[in-house]
Scaffold this active site. Structure first.
Site, PDB file in Angstrom:
ATOM      1  N   GLY A 177      -9.938  -0.969 -72.484  1.00  0.00           N
ATOM      2  CA  GLY A 177      -8.758  -0.083 -72.097  1.00  0.00           C
ATOM      3  C   GLY A 177      -8.239  -0.256 -70.643  1.00  0.00           C
ATOM      4  O   GLY A 177      -7.121   0.100 -70.393  1.00  0.00           O
ATOM      5  N   ALA A 205     -10.824 -10.158 -78.651  1.00  0.00           N
ATOM      6  CA  ALA A 205      -9.868  -8.999 -78.298  1.00  0.00           C
ATOM      7  C   ALA A 205      -9.764  -8.054 -79.462  1.00  0.00           C
ATOM      8  O   ALA A 205      -9.554  -8.515 -80.934  1.00  0.00           O
ATOM      9  CB  ALA A 205      -8.476  -9.271 -77.723  1.00  0.00           C
ATOM     10  N   ILE A 206      -9.628  -6.727 -79.570  1.00  0.00           N
ATOM     11  CA  ILE A 206      -9.346  -5.803 -80.585  1.00  0.00           C
ATOM     12  C   ILE A 206      -7.734  -5.298 -80.684  1.00  0.00           C
ATOM     13  O   ILE A 206      -7.149  -5.653 -81.251  1.00  0.00           O
ATOM     14  CB  ILE A 206     -10.259  -4.833 -80.498  1.00  0.00           C
ATOM     15  N   ASP A 265      -9.598   2.971 -82.592  1.00  0.00           N
ATOM     16  CA  ASP A 265     -10.818   2.799 -81.789  1.00  0.00           C
ATOM     17  C   ASP A 265     -11.633   4.190 -81.299  1.00  0.00           C
ATOM     18  O   ASP A 265     -11.485   4.509 -80.277  1.00  0.00           O
ATOM     19  CB  ASP A 265     -10.836   1.991 -80.464  1.00  0.00           C
ATOM     20  N   SER A 273     -20.384   0.331 -82.881  1.00  0.00           N
ATOM     21  CA  SER A 273     -20.030  -0.919 -82.761  1.00  0.00           C
ATOM     22  C   SER A 273     -20.828  -1.438 -81.562  1.00  0.00           C
ATOM     23  O   SER A 273     -21.408  -2.799 -81.763  1.00  0.00           O
ATOM     24  CB  SER A 273     -18.645  -1.171 -82.658  1.00  0.00           C
TER      25      SER A 273
END
Length: 500
Positions: A177, A205-206, A265, A273
Site C-alpha cells: 500500500g 505486483a498485485i 486484498d 497469503s
C-alpha cells in the site's frame, strides 16, 4: 459422456491469463450431443495430461465443427500442437462448491472445508468466477481467526514445503500500500552478510506498480527452479526469487491473479497469503512491516491493531516466530515508483551514494535490525548499529552483487525513453501526498509490465516549492500511455500544495 470424443486442435493465440479455456463451434457435435454451452466446465485430455477448462462458444468460421481452440496456458499445460486430437468430456461435479456456498451464505468453514476448496483451486478445477466468489466471501471481516488459521494451514499443506536444515531461517514482508517501499532487497543483503539464512521468495505486483520480484527482475533473473534456488542460498545465504516459479502455496498464486483485477486484498486473505508463503518457504522467524497512513493499505491505528492481532494469532498457531513493525505510511518511500526506478533507489542505498534516498535507507536499516534481533544475531537494541555498519562498509552491496551473479548475473536498470516533468502550478508547502493516486498514475504509465515506466518524486511532505519547481517526473515507454496518464493527472492531483 462414457467414451471421450475428440476434436482437432487449431491454435488461436488467445491469452486468458491463468484460466483454462476451450473454444468450440456452436454446431460442434460434442456441444450438441452433450448439451455443452458457454461457461460449461469440461475435462480435456491429451496423451497423459488433463486439465479442467471453461468452454467459450464460437459463432463464426474461426473454427470448424470438428476443431477446438485452446487458450495459450491450456495449450502449454496439455503440450498440444496444431492438428493434435484433444479428448473432450464433461467435467466431474465439484463437491467443494457446497463448501464455497456455505461460506458465501455467511457460515463458518472448518479445516476440511478449506482443504477441499484450496485443493480444487490448486488443481485448476475452479474457474475465475469461482475463485472470485471465494475471495469475496472471505472479505469484509467475514472470516474469524480460526478460519484464517485453517485456511493458512490448508494453503501450506497443498504445496511444497521447504526445509533448509538450519535455524533460524529469516524472512521479511511488507503488507503493501506504500509506493516505492522497496526495502526487501536491502534487508536481504544485510541479513545474509551477517551470516543468517534468508531465502527470500517474493510476489509480483498485485495492486501496486511494482512488487519485489518485478524490481529484482530488472537487475537479475528471479524465475528460478527449486534446485537453482537451493544452490544460490547454499552459496550466498540468501536469494531474490519469484515465488510463482515454485510450488509454494500454489493455490495462493492463482487467487492473487484473480484478486489483481478486482483490487481486492482483505485482511483474512492477506494474512493467509503472506504467512502460508513464509511457512512453505521454510521461514522460522519473520518480520512484518505495516505502514499506516490515510492513503496506505492500512489507514488507521485501529485497523493496524486488528491486522497485527490476526497476524500474531495465525503465525503462533502455525509455529512461526513473528514480529510486527509499524511504520510511517503518510508518503511513498524513496523516489522511484515502478520497477526500474525503484531498482535505482535500492542500488543507490547499497552503494552508499550520497544522493541515495534517506528515508528508504533508514527504513531498511530499521527492518534489518528487527530481523537481526529477532533471529538472535545480536542483543536487543544493537541491531541498527550492526545493520548500519554492514551497509557503510560495503558488505551489503558486495553480498547483493554475489547473490545476483549466483542467480544469473547483474544488469544496471534502464531508463524510459519518454520522460515528462510535472512542475508546481503555485508556490507553497507540500501538505499531503496521496499514495493511491501516485500508484495509479504509475500503473497508467505502464508499470509494472513496462519495467522502466513509473513516477519519480522530487519532493516530500513539508517541502516548500515555488511556482515552476519540479514535483515529479512521469516515465513511459509509449506515448499513448503517457497521454492516458496525463488525462488522469488532470483530475486526480496526487500532491496537495498549501499556498503561501
Amino acid at each position: 459422456m462414457t467414451q471421450p470424443a475428440s476434436l482437432i486442435y487449431k491454435p488461436l493465440g488467445i491469452d486468458t491469463l491463468q484460466e483454462h479455456v476451450a473454444f468450440m463451434h456452436r454446431d460442434c457435435h460434442i456441444c450438441k450431443s452433450e448439451g455443452i454451452e458457454a461457461q460449461t466446465r469440461v475435462e480435456l485430455r491429451h496423451h497423459n495430461k488433463s486439465v479442467i477448462a471453461i468452454v467459450n462458444v464460437i459463432h463464426s468460421d474461426l473454427l470448424d465443427c470438428g476443431q477446438i481452440g485452446l487458450s495459450l496456458n491450456t495449450e502449454q499445460d496439455l503440450g498440444a500442437k496444431q492438428g493434435d486430437p484433444i479428448e473432450v468430456m464433461q467435467a466431474a461435479p465439484l463437491d467443494s462448491l457446497s463448501q464455497l456456498r456455505t461460506k458465501i451464505y455467511g457460515h463458518k468453514l472448518d479445516r476440511h472445508g478449506f482443504e477441499t476448496i484450496v485443493s480444487d483451486i490448486a488443481k485448476g478445477r475452479y474457474a475465475n468466477i469461482h475463485i472470485a466468489a471465494f475471495l469475496t466471501a472471505m472479505a469484509s471481516r467475514r472470516a474469524n481467526v480460526q478460519e484464517v488459521i485453517d485456511l493458512t494451514a490448508a494453503m501450506v499443506a497443498i504445496g511444497e514445503r521447504l526445509s533448509w536444515g538450519v535455524s533460524p531461517v529469516a524472512d521479511k514482508h511488507c503488507v503493501g500500500g506504500l509506493p516505492g517501499n522497496r526495502t526487501t532487497p536491502i534487508v536481504v543483503a544485510i541479513v545474509a552478510s551477517a551470516g543468517l539464512t534468508m531465502p527470500k521468495t517474493s510476489s509480483r505486483a498485485i495492486t501496486s506498480p511494482a512488487g519485489t520480484a518485478d524490481v529484482m527482475e530488472v537487475m537479475t533473473p528471479v524465475t528460478l527452479s527449486l534446485d537453482a534456488m537451493r544452490a544460490v542460498v547454499d552459496k550466498e545465504g540468501g536469494c531474490f526469487v519469484w515465488g510463482g516459479s515454485l510450488a509454494l502455496s500454489p493455490a495462493d498464486d492463482l487467487m492473487i491473479k484473480v484478486a489483481r483485477p478486482l483490487e481486492l486484498d482483505s485482511d483474512a486473505q492477506l494474512v493467509a497469503s503472506v504467512l502460508s508463503k513464509k511457512i512453505a518457504a521454510g521461514s522460522t522467524h519473520t518480520v512484518i512491516d505495516i505502514p499506516i497512513g490515510p492513503t496506505a493499505k492500512v489507514r488507521s491505528k485501529e485497523q493496524a491493531d486488528q491486522l497485527e492481532h490476526l497476524l500474531n494469532q495465525v503465525a503462533f498457531a502455525n509455529g512461526l516466530n513473528l514480529k510486527v513493525v509499524r511504520t510511517d505510511g503518510l508518503q511513498p518511500v524513496g523516489r522511484g515508483i515502478g520497477p526500474a526506478l525503484e531498482a535505482n533507489d535500492v542500488i543507490a542505498v547499497l552503494r552508499n551514494h550520497p544522493q541515495a534516498p534517506t528515508d528508504l535507507r533508514e527504513r531498511a536499516l530499521r527492518l534489518a535490525a528487527e530481523v537481526l534481533e529477532l533471529c538472535g544475531k545480536c542483543p536487543a537494541g544493537d541491531g541498527y548499529r550492526l545493520a548500519n555498519s554492514i551497509v557503510v562498509s560495503g558488505q551489503a552491496w558486495e553480498k547483493f552483487l554475489r547473490i545476483c551473479h549466483a542467480q544469473g548475473g547483474f544488469t544496471e536498470p534502464l531508463r524510459a525513453p519518454i520522460v515528462h516533468l510535472v512542475t508546481a502550478s503555485v508556490a507553497g508547502t507540500i501538505n499531503a501526498i496521496d499514495n493511491r493516486r501516485l500508484a495509479r498514475l504509475a500503473k497508467l504509465l505502464g508499470a509494472p509490465e513496462a519495467k522502466t515506466a513509473g513516477v519519480q518524486l522530487q519532493v516530500a511532505l513539508g517541502d516548500t516549492v515555488s511556482r515552476g519547481d519540479p514535483l515529479f517526473s512521469m516515465h513511459a515507454e509509449a506515448q499513448g500511455e503517457l497521454t492516458y496518464a496525463l488525462t488522469y493527472l488532470d483530475s486526480h492531483p496526487p500532491l496537495l500544495i498549501e499556498s503561501q
